[in-house]
Design an enzyme around this catalytic site. Structure first.
Site, PDB file in Angstrom:
ATOM      1  N   GLY A  93      -1.590   2.162  -8.901  1.00 43.28           N
ATOM      2  CA  GLY A  93      -0.573   2.249  -7.920  1.00 43.28           C
ATOM      3  C   GLY A  93       0.607   2.788  -8.714  1.00 43.28           C
ATOM      4  NE  ARG A  94       3.492  -1.664 -11.088  1.00 46.06           N
ATOM      5  CZ  ARG A  94       4.244  -2.617 -11.189  1.00 46.06           C
ATOM      6  NH1 ARG A  94       5.610  -2.399 -11.140  1.00 46.06           N
ATOM      7  NH2 ARG A  94       3.586  -3.833 -11.398  1.00 46.06           N
ATOM      8  CE  LYS A 114       2.202  -2.563 -14.761  1.00 44.29           C
ATOM      9  NZ  LYS A 114       1.760  -3.942 -15.092  1.00 44.29           N
ATOM     10  CG  ASP A 126       9.090   2.159  -6.402  1.00 46.35           C
ATOM     11  OD1 ASP A 126       8.292   1.608  -6.974  1.00 46.35           O
ATOM     12  OD2 ASP A 126      10.302   1.585  -6.563  1.00 46.35           O
ATOM     13  N   GLY A 127       5.668   3.473  -7.081  1.00 48.28           N
ATOM     14  CA  GLY A 127       5.036   3.835  -8.314  1.00 48.28           C
ATOM     15  C   GLY A 127       5.917   3.500  -9.572  1.00 48.28           C
ATOM     16  NE  ARG A 177      -1.117  -0.912 -18.503  1.00 49.01           N
ATOM     17  CZ  ARG A 177      -1.642  -1.682 -17.431  1.00 49.01           C
ATOM     18  NH1 ARG A 177      -1.139  -3.029 -17.427  1.00 49.01           N
ATOM     19  NH2 ARG A 177      -2.424  -0.994 -16.443  1.00 49.01           N
ATOM     20  NE  ARG A 184      -7.151  -1.958 -13.536  1.00 50.65           N
ATOM     21  CZ  ARG A 184      -6.201  -2.484 -13.765  1.00 50.65           C
ATOM     22  NH1 ARG A 184      -5.535  -3.754 -13.209  1.00 50.65           N
ATOM     23  NH2 ARG A 184      -5.051  -1.938 -14.208  1.00 50.65           N
ATOM     24  CG  ASP A 253      -6.310  -6.578  -8.238  1.00 51.11           C
ATOM     25  OD1 ASP A 253      -6.426  -7.588  -7.693  1.00 51.11           O
ATOM     26  OD2 ASP A 253      -5.269  -6.017  -8.385  1.00 51.11           O
TER      27      ASP A 253
END
Length: 488
Positions: A93-94, A114, A126-127, A177, A184, A253
């Site tokens: 999501g981000r 990230k 909003d990510g 990262r 996952r 997750d």
């Protein structure tokens, strides 16, 4: 020869999977991104120039304002069980995967931003990531690496005045990262629960090909993969327990298929030992308390096994899961054998350890300093720390200490050798909450010197250095009021 950041990346291998697995999405630019922390040691491991100034435009590349040539940034889709409840669609999501780099050992490492803005899987969010949580992830990734615990890594931290609203107005940041893959348990759950078994097999084959090639020749490669993941996860969680680390949100997750510590949200290293310690303020039920982590790991592995059932035999999967307890206990015993300075582990050592943990729990004895100072009872060159004063039941501790010393006498080690081994197994420095909070508060005022100083210390947590004496002290009283939650 080291390379500049924009000279050597490969397009992610994940992009070779069918389009169903991901969406190409560019990062969303930040206002005046500024590289505030750079991990020169990791850069060198990635064959990058260790000096951030050697990388033209690095602020923009790692802040999401520029895209590497030939890069096709992507976000992947997955699902998972969050606090035990199945959520049919989650995804990056981000987090946006921008490139891959070979490290010094020839292993390909994914480079992910990230907090780089919304993706198709942002679920109306909003990510973005805020500065405080980004600092915590950056520091803890590298702290865990210093402790020798499998983890994702952090290459850089970019800050921006871009406003982000959580409980209050905060500012945005992006963590770069690094990991061989960010796949996952939830990736496998997604295709299994959506009855997309062909895609499930594709993902399983891809994972085996790139990360578990030894499983390919097994009679059941999917079963071999499950067994390997069970073993890695058991070892990782045992290492967490040994250093008093609480993940805080062990959803499926957030579980790495490689057995890496993944997604540093509301984590914490215990100060005073509490077997039922809950580090996540959002965890009302204590599902992810310290003493629940091994059981939750097995629960999550069961969810992974369930997802893989279309590819393997059910009874074989159950048998593999039954091995977790033995694997975890073996890894746990190995950790505490080293922490206690023993050369072997006997059945009666479980009682010795349990008695100690009960005493520590009753007194909320500081986890890190106690284990480190226990070595002094063997070290003729140092004055023995008055360990008994850290316990409410001093007489009980005296009884335990006598039993421990009698046990040590069964091993053929000198006191100096035992003390040396114990100092190599018991860190002096961990990322306590108050240390991270102090660094965050300074960074929010534009001063990142404490972040950098902490990183330097935590890279070598077993080595005593006088200049970091303040980091070795127990937590101050005000630290008891700190709390972390899923808000980031």
């Amino acid at each position: 020869m080291p390379y500049a950041f924009d000279e050597s990346p490969f397009s992610p291998r994940f992009a070779t999977l069918p389009q169903r697995f991901f969406a190409h999405v560019p990062p969303t630019p930040l206002t005046t991104p500024q590289l505030v922390v750079w991990n020169s040691a990791l850069a060198s491991e990635l064959n990058l120039h260790p000096d951030a100034l050697a990388h033209a435009g690095i602020d923009d590349y790692l802040g999401g304002n520029r895209i590497l040539q030939d890069s096709l940034p992507l976000a992947s889709v997955y699902c998972g069980h969050q606090f035990g409840v199945y959520v049919p669609q989650l995804g990056d999501g981000r987090a946006i995967l921008i490139a891959e780099l070979p490290d010094a050992h020839g292993q390909i490492q994914e480079i992910q931003l990230k907090g780089a803005g919304p993706t198709p899987w942002s679920r109306h969010a909003d990510g973005r990531a805020v500065l405080r949580s980004s600092i915590r992830e950056y520091l803890c990734s590298e702290a865990m690496h210093g402790l020798g615990i499998p983890t994702t890594r952090a290459l850089a931290l970019v800050a921006s005045p871009t406003p982000v609203w959580r409980e209050t107005r905060e500012t945005a940041a992006v963590v770069t990262r690094v990991a061989p893959t960010f796949v996952r348990f939830g990736h496998f759950e997604y295709y299994s629960h959506h009855d997309e078994h062909a895609h499930l097999r594709t993902l399983t084959d891809w994972t085996i090909q790139h990360f578990y090639p030894q499983c390919a020749a097994a009679p059941s490669p999917a079963l071999a993969l499950l067994q390997a993941v069970i073993a890695r996860t058991a070892s990782m969680v045992a290492q967490w327990q040994a250093v008093g680390f609480c993940h805080g949100v062990m959803n499926t997750d957030n579980m790495s298929i490689l057995g890496l510590t993944l997604d540093y949200g509301p984590f914490g290293f215990m100060d005073g030992f509490d077997a039922r310690h809950i580090c996540n303020h959002s965890d009302d039920s204590g599902r992810y308390a310290y003493n629940q982590q091994p059981q939750v790991a097995l629960w999550n592995l069961n969810a992974l096994a369930q997802a893989l059932l279309p590819l393997l035999d059910r009874e074989a999967a159950i048998a593999a899961l039954h091995e977790f307890q033995n694997l975890f206990e073996d890894a746990f015993a190995a950790c505490f054998q080293a922490k206690l300075g023993l050369t072997d582990w006997l059945d009666e050592d479980w009682t010795l350890l349990t008695d100690l943990l009960n005493l520590m729990h009753a007194s909320r004895t500081d986890w890190t300093t106690f284990w480190r100072d226990l070595a002094t009872v063997h070290d003729a060159q140092a004055l023995a720390t008055p360990l008994r004063d850290r316990f409410v039941d001093r007489d009980g501790f005296d009884v335990w200490l006598a039993a421990y010393q009698a046990r040590c006498a069964q091993n053929e080690l000198t006191g100096a050798d035992r003390a040396s081994r114990m100092r190599a197994a018991n860190p002096l420095y961990v990322l306590r909450n108050h240390l991270a909070e102090t660094a965050i508060r300074q960074a929010q005022q534009g001063d990142f010197s404490e972040v950098k100083r902490l990183q330097e210390c935590l890279a070598h947590p077993f080595t005593e250095r006088p200049e970091f004496a303040d980091y070795a002290a127990p937590a101050p009283d005000w630290a008891a009021d700190l709390s972390v939650s899923c808000s980031s």
